[in-house]
Design a protein around this motif. Sequence first.
Motif, PDB file in Angstrom:
ATOM      1  N   ASP A   1     -35.704 -25.713 -40.742  1.00  0.00           N
ATOM      2  CA  ASP A   1     -36.540 -26.900 -40.595  1.00  0.00           C
ATOM      3  C   ASP A   1     -35.694 -28.123 -40.240  1.00  0.00           C
ATOM      4  N   LEU A   2     -34.637 -27.928 -39.462  1.00  0.00           N
ATOM      5  CA  LEU A   2     -33.721 -29.023 -39.177  1.00  0.00           C
ATOM      6  C   LEU A   2     -33.414 -29.104 -37.693  1.00  0.00           C
ATOM      7  N   VAL A   3     -33.468 -30.319 -37.158  1.00  0.00           N
ATOM      8  CA  VAL A   3     -33.065 -30.604 -35.782  1.00  0.00           C
ATOM      9  C   VAL A   3     -31.896 -31.578 -35.854  1.00  0.00           C
ATOM     10  N   CYS A   4     -30.846 -31.282 -35.091  1.00  0.00           N
ATOM     11  CA  CYS A   4     -29.619 -32.081 -35.159  1.00  0.00           C
ATOM     12  C   CYS A   4     -29.234 -32.555 -33.766  1.00  0.00           C
ATOM     13  N   GLY A   5     -28.820 -33.824 -33.647  1.00  0.00           N
ATOM     14  CA  GLY A   5     -28.365 -34.364 -32.364  1.00  0.00           C
ATOM     15  C   GLY A   5     -27.175 -35.279 -32.547  1.00  0.00           C
ATOM     16  N   ARG A   6     -26.429 -35.518 -31.459  1.00  0.00           N
ATOM     17  CA  ARG A   6     -25.242 -36.369 -31.522  1.00  0.00           C
ATOM     18  C   ARG A   6     -25.605 -37.829 -31.308  1.00  0.00           C
ATOM     19  N   LEU A   7     -24.787 -38.704 -31.906  1.00  0.00           N
ATOM     20  CA  LEU A   7     -24.821 -40.145 -31.644  1.00  0.00           C
ATOM     21  C   LEU A   7     -23.423 -40.544 -31.192  1.00  0.00           C
ATOM     22  N   GLY A   8     -23.206 -40.600 -29.886  1.00  0.00           N
ATOM     23  CA  GLY A   8     -21.867 -40.858 -29.390  1.00  0.00           C
ATOM     24  C   GLY A   8     -20.926 -39.745 -29.806  1.00  0.00           C
ATOM     25  N   ASP A   9     -19.665 -40.085 -30.081  1.00  0.00           N
ATOM     26  CA  ASP A   9     -18.714 -39.072 -30.542  1.00  0.00           C
ATOM     27  C   ASP A   9     -18.359 -39.267 -32.006  1.00  0.00           C
ATOM     28  N   ARG A  10     -19.146 -40.077 -32.723  1.00  0.00           N
ATOM     29  CA  ARG A  10     -18.845 -40.346 -34.127  1.00  0.00           C
ATOM     30  C   ARG A  10     -20.027 -40.104 -35.059  1.00  0.00           C
ATOM     31  N   GLY A  11     -21.192 -39.793 -34.536  1.00  0.00           N
ATOM     32  CA  GLY A  11     -22.352 -39.720 -35.410  1.00  0.00           C
ATOM     33  C   GLY A  11     -23.259 -38.547 -35.135  1.00  0.00           C
ATOM     34  N   VAL A  12     -24.119 -38.266 -36.120  1.00  0.00           N
ATOM     35  CA  VAL A  12     -25.101 -37.192 -36.042  1.00  0.00           C
ATOM     36  C   VAL A  12     -26.414 -37.725 -36.591  1.00  0.00           C
ATOM     37  N   VAL A  13     -27.522 -37.357 -35.945  1.00  0.00           N
ATOM     38  CA  VAL A  13     -28.840 -37.617 -36.500  1.00  0.00           C
ATOM     39  C   VAL A  13     -29.439 -36.280 -36.920  1.00  0.00           C
ATOM     40  N   LEU A  14     -29.911 -36.208 -38.160  1.00  0.00           N
ATOM     41  CA  LEU A  14     -30.516 -35.003 -38.708  1.00  0.00           C
ATOM     42  C   LEU A  14     -31.990 -35.281 -38.971  1.00  0.00           C
ATOM     43  N   LEU A  15     -32.852 -34.491 -38.353  1.00  0.00           N
ATOM     44  CA  LEU A  15     -34.291 -34.624 -38.526  1.00  0.00           C
ATOM     45  C   LEU A  15     -34.781 -33.414 -39.305  1.00  0.00           C
TER      46      LEU A  15
ATOM     47  N   ASP B   1     -22.810 -49.197 -32.030  1.00  0.00           N
ATOM     48  CA  ASP B   1     -23.568 -47.949 -31.875  1.00  0.00           C
ATOM     49  C   ASP B   1     -25.047 -48.191 -32.164  1.00  0.00           C
ATOM     50  N   ARG B   2     -25.318 -48.931 -33.237  1.00  0.00           N
ATOM     51  CA  ARG B   2     -26.700 -49.230 -33.594  1.00  0.00           C
ATOM     52  C   ARG B   2     -27.369 -50.048 -32.490  1.00  0.00           C
ATOM     53  N   TYR B   3     -26.636 -51.023 -31.975  1.00  0.00           N
ATOM     54  CA  TYR B   3     -27.187 -51.851 -30.885  1.00  0.00           C
ATOM     55  C   TYR B   3     -27.470 -50.992 -29.656  1.00  0.00           C
ATOM     56  N   ALA B   4     -26.537 -50.099 -29.310  1.00  0.00           N
ATOM     57  CA  ALA B   4     -26.728 -49.251 -28.124  1.00  0.00           C
ATOM     58  C   ALA B   4     -27.930 -48.335 -28.299  1.00  0.00           C
ATOM     59  N   GLU B   5     -28.085 -47.748 -29.500  1.00  0.00           N
ATOM     60  CA  GLU B   5     -29.242 -46.886 -29.738  1.00  0.00           C
ATOM     61  C   GLU B   5     -30.538 -47.669 -29.626  1.00  0.00           C
ATOM     62  N   THR B   6     -30.553 -48.901 -30.167  1.00  0.00           N
ATOM     63  CA  THR B   6     -31.755 -49.730 -30.094  1.00  0.00           C
ATOM     64  C   THR B   6     -32.073 -50.093 -28.644  1.00  0.00           C
ATOM     65  N   VAL B   7     -31.038 -50.384 -27.879  1.00  0.00           N
ATOM     66  CA  VAL B   7     -31.238 -50.715 -26.459  1.00  0.00           C
ATOM     67  C   VAL B   7     -31.893 -49.550 -25.720  1.00  0.00           C
ATOM     68  N   THR B   8     -31.364 -48.344 -25.915  1.00  0.00           N
ATOM     69  CA  THR B   8     -31.924 -47.196 -25.188  1.00  0.00           C
ATOM     70  C   THR B   8     -33.362 -46.927 -25.596  1.00  0.00           C
ATOM     71  N   LEU B   9     -33.678 -47.123 -26.881  1.00  0.00           N
ATOM     72  CA  LEU B   9     -35.054 -46.916 -27.328  1.00  0.00           C
ATOM     73  C   LEU B   9     -35.999 -47.960 -26.726  1.00  0.00           C
ATOM     74  N   HIS B  10     -35.560 -49.225 -26.704  1.00  0.00           N
ATOM     75  CA  HIS B  10     -36.416 -50.303 -26.215  1.00  0.00           C
ATOM     76  C   HIS B  10     -36.614 -50.247 -24.706  1.00  0.00           C
ATOM     77  N   THR B  11     -35.644 -49.698 -23.992  1.00  0.00           N
ATOM     78  CA  THR B  11     -35.739 -49.679 -22.525  1.00  0.00           C
ATOM     79  C   THR B  11     -36.258 -48.360 -21.979  1.00  0.00           C
ATOM     80  N   GLY B  12     -36.530 -47.396 -22.863  1.00  0.00           N
ATOM     81  CA  GLY B  12     -37.019 -46.106 -22.389  1.00  0.00           C
ATOM     82  C   GLY B  12     -35.987 -45.339 -21.582  1.00  0.00           C
ATOM     83  N   TYR B  13     -34.690 -45.548 -21.880  1.00  0.00           N
ATOM     84  CA  TYR B  13     -33.591 -44.815 -21.235  1.00  0.00           C
ATOM     85  C   TYR B  13     -33.527 -45.064 -19.720  1.00  0.00           C
TER      86      TYR B  13
END
Length: 592
Positions: free
Chosen positions: A271-285, A388-400
């Motif tokens: 029940d887990l989905v995992c993705g990278r955040l740059g080369d330093r982070g992971v998001v676990l859903l 990193d947080r700013y970059a993630e927010t930018v990509t979400l707000h701009t629809g990539y």
Amino acid sequence: MPFFPASPDLHSVSVANVAFWFQMVGVGISVYSNTGIDPIHSPTGVVAFELEHGKEQERYVHNSRALEQVRRQGSPVLSEHAGFWDLFVPVGKGASLRAILLTGPFLRTVPGVVEIREQWRRLTGHPPIASDPEFSKYVEATFSTPVLDSRRLPMFERLLGTFACLLEARGDPAALRVEARALENGLAVATRVDKMGEIAASMIGERTARSWWSQSRRAELHALGVRRIPDQVLVVLATARDTRGADPVDGLVRRHGFLRASIDLGKQSNDLVCGRLGDRGVVLLAAGTGSAERRKQQLVELAERAIGLADRRFGLRLHVGIGPAGSRAPLALQFEQALGASESALSRGRRIVHTDGGVERSAPLSDLRRELALVAKAQPGRLTALFDRYAETVTLHTGYLLEPVRAHLEAGFERAFDGLVPSASLAPKGTTDVLVSLGRCAGKARTVVELVEAFRTTVGQLVDATMRPDQAHRDRSLLRAVEYIREQYTDEHLSLARAARVAGFAPGHFSQLLQREHGIKFTQFVRGLRIERAKQLLMTTDVSVDRVAQLSGFVETHYFHRVFRRAVGTTPQRYRHRFPLPKEMRNRRKQR
């Protein structure tokens, strides 16, 4: 009247289906026949680096030898090239040989830092540097290559055998399709890293998250072993457990190894989905069950498992931000808050930070830019995670969308740069070098991921210059000298003194740094680059050996012959005979 007026050839339909399943497995496949090579699935990856560095002729020769071996023995051939593996399978036997399947590249085991260093040195002729964006991309491409271990390789061979039967129109197509689907499902684990990453990015995207409630997309999750739609978020940031004397290349490889190993965390619950955040982070859903308190406990247990994995196997310290347990808010909003919590955990030196209260949308980009400037001045150690947080927010707000992302990243970087540079140990020339490098990498970026990575890398370099000024100065100087050597190695007047002057060091000190930091002497480095250039010219041109020596930077031909034979194990002329030019290249040369 029948529903289908005509029945298509089931073997042909099945071939199309199995070809798609190879795409799902993630391994490239082509069909070689009398008419040439017809690609079916050609994933980008490490082969792209071979093309960029002029190694396509070596790949061509490797394939030619394996194809000839398949013709001669009439059975599959497993062959290694440059640290990666390929499998060649005949379609038909003996006089009935109709074609040969070419598949690869793939890995047999996950490589370590020693293997990656050697592969990079063999590919480019120079030592790896962690701050080099191209090397970082190569590490990412290596860890994205499917791993077919001793259990999965036989399954892959059977899948190829099934495909060969379909191409021959031999056997029951329906039964072969069933067998191929079962094999593909078993092999999909080999590419879970990339697929999980794509799924995770889609699930936390405001514009794409809703699609995962459709039946077709649920089937896609089931194929990867995920049985329920995730509804909770953890964000993990990884740092070195001990930074004193740490090898940056080793740290980069260990972080990528952890990102890949994080997929294993979901095998117990499915029940887990995992993705990278740059080369330093992971998001676990994760998909939680029970009450809000029970869900919170499940997230903590998952965080503890990730922390144990990172510490035990990779020597990394994790900082985890846990989203609100039991929240019904969209994953995109939970992700933003969990990302902020992980950044807070990093800045406060804590392992786990929970989000407080309900989920709110992230601050406007203008507020985040102001925060970047403040943090850069007061707490530069937090800047990498905050950017990193700013970059993630930018990509979400701009629809990539690439260009809007570029504009926002430039604006945020400008605020961070203005706040950080006065306190960083950067001379004007050092500042110029960093900005020129960013402009070059960002200008070449063709995807949002590449663009974000260019800015993240540059911010990291600036933070290092502030937190570790002496080490950062040495790294920048060495990188500048290495780039200079790579540009000038064919110049017969290139010397240790000239390269040291570019780096700003005394020749003896520069030689010691190069040996200590990258494990190679100046003369070995230059000679290796010249030998690689000579090998490329011998393989791809018909100019004389004396001219090859001159174009490669060797002043004396007899010295070139002696050095080449010592390094390669044969003479330049015999080496050329190993790699005959393809017929089409010879014909084009005759027409000129």
